[in-house]
Enzyme design. Sequence first.
Site, PDB file in Angstrom:
ATOM      1  CB  CYS A   1      -0.915   0.002   1.223  1.00 17.26           C
ATOM      2  SG  CYS A   1       0.031   0.028   2.762  1.00 17.26           S
TER       3      CYS A   1
ATOM      4  CB  CYS B   1      -2.433  -2.967   8.367  1.00 18.41           C
ATOM      5  SG  CYS B   1      -3.487  -2.693   6.926  1.00 18.41           S
TER       6      CYS B   1
HETATM    7 FE1  FES Z   1      -1.304   0.437   4.357  1.00 17.19          FE
HETATM    8 FE2  FES Z   1      -2.925  -0.472   6.261  1.00 17.19          FE
HETATM    9  S1  FES Z   1      -3.437   0.005   4.213  1.00 17.19           S
HETATM   10  S2  FES Z   1      -0.783  -0.167   6.357  1.00 17.19           S
END
Ligand code: FES
Length: 161
Positions: free
Chosen positions: A36, A109
């Site tokens: 992400c 995450c």
């Molecule tokens: Fe990137 Fe949670 S979406 S750490």
Amino acid sequence: MNDDLQSKIEDAVKNPRNLGEMKDADAIGTVGSADCGDMLRMWVKFKEEDGRKVIDRATFQTFGCQTAIAVASVATEMLAGKTIAEARSMSGEELAAPLGPLPPVKIHCAQLVESALRSALSGEENSPATPAPRIANGSTLLSQLNAGQETGRKIKIIIEK
Ligand code: FES
């Protein structure tokens, strides 16, 4: 995401524990997520307890989602008193356990928190506490990023897989 998990995450985000730079940290780990693009830094301070080197406290900063903040908050609370070997053996799932199971889309995450912890503990032994090298400039995540942009210096960030 179920309601219980959502409310635990919201509570942790409203009142995060151990948030912020630790000026007297013995070890620092910074990681970025390949999934992400989020980043997380963890500071760790050690102490000696009964002849063993244990984690005195841990703090964090992140450019991450609410789940990353919540996991880092509960994880840094759990780490106090753990030996390096104990802390190293903890998975993202274990670090996030107080929140309950995370949905598959949020597992990375927790892995971001796990990776930052492992990065901070890399090179640490279960020996009596000895100070680890400190980052001289840009001790916060934001200041280091800004310093890097100004000087064109590359910032070393470990991308977790
Ligand atoms: Fe990137 Fe949670 S979406 S750490």
